[in-house]
Design a protein around this motif. Structure first.
Motif, PDB file in Angstrom:
ATOM      1  N   ARG A   1      39.250  89.813  48.388  1.00 39.36           N
ATOM      2  CA  ARG A   1      40.236  89.244  49.319  1.00 39.36           C
ATOM      3  C   ARG A   1      40.698  87.868  48.831  1.00 39.36           C
ATOM      4  O   ARG A   1      41.887  87.524  48.926  1.00 39.36           O
ATOM      5  CB  ARG A   1      39.624  89.148  50.715  1.00 39.36           C
ATOM      6  CG  ARG A   1      39.527  90.491  51.431  1.00 39.36           C
ATOM      7  CD  ARG A   1      39.250  90.307  52.907  1.00 39.36           C
ATOM      8  NE  ARG A   1      37.891  89.827  53.133  1.00 39.36           N
ATOM      9  CZ  ARG A   1      36.837  90.627  53.320  1.00 39.36           C
ATOM     10  NH1 ARG A   1      37.007  91.946  53.322  1.00 39.36           N
ATOM     11  NH2 ARG A   1      35.651  90.116  53.518  1.00 39.36           N
TER      12      ARG A   1
ATOM     13  N   ALA B   1      43.120  88.380  46.067  1.00 39.02           N
ATOM     14  CA  ALA B   1      44.448  88.749  46.568  1.00 39.02           C
ATOM     15  C   ALA B   1      45.182  87.520  47.113  1.00 39.02           C
ATOM     16  O   ALA B   1      46.398  87.362  46.912  1.00 39.02           O
ATOM     17  CB  ALA B   1      44.295  89.809  47.657  1.00 39.02           C
ATOM     18  N   GLN B   2      44.423  86.640  47.778  1.00 33.97           N
ATOM     19  CA  GLN B   2      45.033  85.420  48.301  1.00 33.97           C
ATOM     20  C   GLN B   2      45.485  84.506  47.162  1.00 33.97           C
ATOM     21  O   GLN B   2      46.577  83.909  47.236  1.00 33.97           O
ATOM     22  CB  GLN B   2      44.025  84.690  49.194  1.00 33.97           C
ATOM     23  CG  GLN B   2      44.573  83.430  49.857  1.00 33.97           C
ATOM     24  CD  GLN B   2      45.742  83.735  50.782  1.00 33.97           C
ATOM     25  OE1 GLN B   2      45.668  84.649  51.599  1.00 33.97           O
ATOM     26  NE2 GLN B   2      46.845  82.978  50.633  1.00 33.97           N
TER      27      GLN B   2
ATOM     28  N   GLU C   1      46.348  85.409  44.190  1.00 29.78           N
ATOM     29  CA  GLU C   1      47.524  86.026  43.573  1.00 29.78           C
ATOM     30  C   GLU C   1      48.781  85.771  44.420  1.00 29.78           C
ATOM     31  O   GLU C   1      49.867  85.488  43.890  1.00 29.78           O
ATOM     32  CB  GLU C   1      47.285  87.522  43.422  1.00 29.78           C
ATOM     33  CG  GLU C   1      48.306  88.219  42.540  1.00 29.78           C
ATOM     34  CD  GLU C   1      47.883  89.649  42.241  1.00 29.78           C
ATOM     35  OE1 GLU C   1      47.254  90.292  43.122  1.00 29.78           O
ATOM     36  OE2 GLU C   1      48.171  90.113  41.121  1.00 29.78           O
ATOM     37  N   ALA C   2      48.609  85.854  45.738  1.00 32.29           N
ATOM     38  CA  ALA C   2      49.738  85.570  46.630  1.00 32.29           C
ATOM     39  C   ALA C   2      50.156  84.108  46.523  1.00 32.29           C
ATOM     40  O   ALA C   2      51.361  83.768  46.540  1.00 32.29           O
ATOM     41  CB  ALA C   2      49.361  85.921  48.069  1.00 32.29           C
ATOM     42  N   ASP C   3      49.152  83.204  46.418  1.00 33.47           N
ATOM     43  CA  ASP C   3      49.461  81.776  46.271  1.00 33.47           C
ATOM     44  C   ASP C   3      50.221  81.517  44.984  1.00 33.47           C
ATOM     45  O   ASP C   3      51.172  80.691  44.955  1.00 33.47           O
ATOM     46  CB  ASP C   3      48.177  80.945  46.306  1.00 33.47           C
ATOM     47  CG  ASP C   3      47.555  80.902  47.703  1.00 33.47           C
ATOM     48  OD1 ASP C   3      48.255  81.243  48.677  1.00 33.47           O
ATOM     49  OD2 ASP C   3      46.352  80.547  47.794  1.00 33.47           O
TER      50      ASP C   3
ATOM     51  N   ASP D   1      52.174  83.550  43.355  1.00 33.55           N
ATOM     52  CA  ASP D   1      53.564  84.016  43.524  1.00 33.55           C
ATOM     53  C   ASP D   1      54.347  83.064  44.428  1.00 33.55           C
ATOM     54  O   ASP D   1      55.546  82.801  44.199  1.00 33.55           O
ATOM     55  CB  ASP D   1      53.558  85.422  44.137  1.00 33.55           C
ATOM     56  CG  ASP D   1      52.996  86.458  43.173  1.00 33.55           C
ATOM     57  OD1 ASP D   1      52.969  86.182  41.944  1.00 33.55           O
ATOM     58  OD2 ASP D   1      52.559  87.547  43.634  1.00 33.55           O
ATOM     59  N   LYS D   2      53.684  82.555  45.474  1.00 33.22           N
ATOM     60  CA  LYS D   2      54.366  81.649  46.416  1.00 33.22           C
ATOM     61  C   LYS D   2      54.784  80.356  45.729  1.00 33.22           C
ATOM     62  O   LYS D   2      55.939  79.913  45.874  1.00 33.22           O
ATOM     63  CB  LYS D   2      53.427  81.367  47.585  1.00 33.22           C
ATOM     64  CG  LYS D   2      54.022  80.420  48.623  1.00 33.22           C
ATOM     65  CD  LYS D   2      53.027  80.163  49.752  1.00 33.22           C
ATOM     66  CE  LYS D   2      51.819  79.380  49.247  1.00 33.22           C
ATOM     67  NZ  LYS D   2      50.898  78.989  50.347  1.00 33.22           N
TER      68      LYS D   2
ATOM     69  N   SER E   1      57.616  80.786  43.445  1.00 32.65           N
ATOM     70  CA  SER E   1      58.882  80.809  44.191  1.00 32.65           C
ATOM     71  C   SER E   1      59.315  79.400  44.586  1.00 32.65           C
ATOM     72  O   SER E   1      60.505  79.047  44.502  1.00 32.65           O
ATOM     73  CB  SER E   1      58.727  81.674  45.440  1.00 32.65           C
ATOM     74  OG  SER E   1      59.886  81.649  46.226  1.00 32.65           O
TER      75      SER E   1
ATOM     76  N   ARG F   1      50.652  76.466  41.313  1.00 32.87           N
ATOM     77  CA  ARG F   1      50.604  77.836  40.795  1.00 32.87           C
ATOM     78  C   ARG F   1      49.543  77.977  39.720  1.00 32.87           C
ATOM     79  O   ARG F   1      48.825  78.986  39.662  1.00 32.87           O
ATOM     80  CB  ARG F   1      51.958  78.229  40.253  1.00 32.87           C
ATOM     81  CG  ARG F   1      52.091  79.699  39.895  1.00 32.87           C
ATOM     82  CD  ARG F   1      53.237  79.954  38.941  1.00 32.87           C
ATOM     83  NE  ARG F   1      52.925  79.394  37.633  1.00 32.87           N
ATOM     84  CZ  ARG F   1      53.756  79.471  36.580  1.00 32.87           C
ATOM     85  NH1 ARG F   1      54.939  80.065  36.702  1.00 32.87           N
ATOM     86  NH2 ARG F   1      53.414  78.943  35.426  1.00 32.87           N
TER      87      ARG F   1
ATOM     88  N   ASP G   1      46.432  80.527  39.633  1.00 30.25           N
ATOM     89  CA  ASP G   1      46.214  81.455  38.519  1.00 30.25           C
ATOM     90  C   ASP G   1      44.792  81.319  37.962  1.00 30.25           C
ATOM     91  O   ASP G   1      44.130  82.312  37.624  1.00 30.25           O
ATOM     92  CB  ASP G   1      47.240  81.189  37.422  1.00 30.25           C
ATOM     93  CG  ASP G   1      48.630  81.692  37.765  1.00 30.25           C
ATOM     94  OD1 ASP G   1      48.720  82.571  38.647  1.00 30.25           O
ATOM     95  OD2 ASP G   1      49.607  81.209  37.167  1.00 30.25           O
TER      96      ASP G   1
ATOM     97  N   ARG H   1      42.420  82.859  40.377  1.00 28.83           N
ATOM     98  CA  ARG H   1      42.557  84.309  40.297  1.00 28.83           C
ATOM     99  C   ARG H   1      41.849  84.865  39.076  1.00 28.83           C
ATOM    100  O   ARG H   1      41.150  85.881  39.159  1.00 28.83           O
ATOM    101  CB  ARG H   1      44.043  84.672  40.258  1.00 28.83           C
ATOM    102  CG  ARG H   1      44.316  86.157  40.223  1.00 28.83           C
ATOM    103  CD  ARG H   1      45.790  86.438  40.205  1.00 28.83           C
ATOM    104  NE  ARG H   1      46.401  85.867  39.009  1.00 28.83           N
ATOM    105  CZ  ARG H   1      47.711  85.958  38.730  1.00 28.83           C
ATOM    106  NH1 ARG H   1      48.530  86.570  39.570  1.00 28.83           N
ATOM    107  NH2 ARG H   1      48.203  85.404  37.635  1.00 28.83           N
TER     108      ARG H   1
END
Length: 232
Positions: free
Chosen positions: A60, A63-64, A66-68, A70-71, A74, A95, A99, A102
């Protein structure tokens, strides 16, 4: 003195070994060993479950992260479009941290997955071994009880054949009967001999009271001769 202490030590050791042998019960000990193995498997399974739960938490977190990543990627792109270099730099820094986190989580999750697979394999082998031990315990216990029955029967057969067996008393009784019967027959023979001797003694004393035919003839001739005159 050293020899005495050595002898006493050996004596106590022999007593301990004899007591241990007398208290030993292979079936009971095997049953306890199986129960202990089941407890160890249960404890081991609980630890594996904890490791799996921990790994799910890492997944989990991955996944968080990885979402961070990507965020913040952006955000960096939006900041660049807005012409804010400082914001772009900050977003890219965030980022990079996501990474890195992650990547670290991926390596740790992979190690945990390998460990869980290895531990599960060990538990499965242990369970199979315990199941086989339980099956063997039933089979070996049946064989042991059968062997005990055979042993007792063999001992009983040997006892019956021995001179100390209860049935040996019957043999002794038969011998005693034969001996008494033989002695009785001997006394009976002696009694018959004594009776015959007694009868013969009486016959010799009183059985010949009358004269025999020869004696009668001799008397007749003698009497006849007396009556005839003598020739000159």
């Amino acid at each position: 003195m050293a020899k005495v202490f050595g002898a006493l030590k050996n004596w106590f050791r022999a007593k301990d070994e004899a007591a241990a042998k007398a208290m030993a019960d292979p079936v009971r000990d095997s049953r306890f060993a199986i129960e202990d193995s089941k407890k160890q498997i249960a404890e081991f399974t609980s630890k594996i479950a904890q490791l799996i739960a921990s790994n799910k938490q890492l997944q989990r977190e991955h996944a968080q992260a990885e979402a961070d990543a990507d965020k913040f990627q952006s955000y960096a792109e939006r900041a660049a479009a807005a012409g804010s270099e400082d914001d772009v730099r900050e977003a890219l820094s965030q980022r990079a941290m996501a990474d890195e986190r992650r990547s670290t989580l991926i390596a740790e999750i992979e190690r945990n997955n390998q460990l869980v697979a290895q531990l599960r394999s060990q538990v499965n082998r242990a369970r199979a071994k315990v199941a086989g031990a339980e099956s063997n315990l039933v089979r070996l216990n049946a064989r042991l009880e059968g062997a005990k029955v055979r042993q007792e029967l063999a001992k009983a057969s040997s006892s019956f054949a021995g001179g100390d067996s209860p049935l040996a008393a019957l043999d002794n009784l038969e011998k005693e009967v034969n001996t008494v019967e033989t002695e009785a027959e001997a006394w009976e023979e002696l009694s018959v001999d004594a009776t015959e001797q007694s009868q013969q003694s009486l016959e010799s004393k009183y059985g010949s009271a009358g004269s025999t035919a020869v004696d009668d003839e001799v008397a007749r001739l003698m009497e006849s001769a007396k009556k005839k005159p003598l020739s000159s």
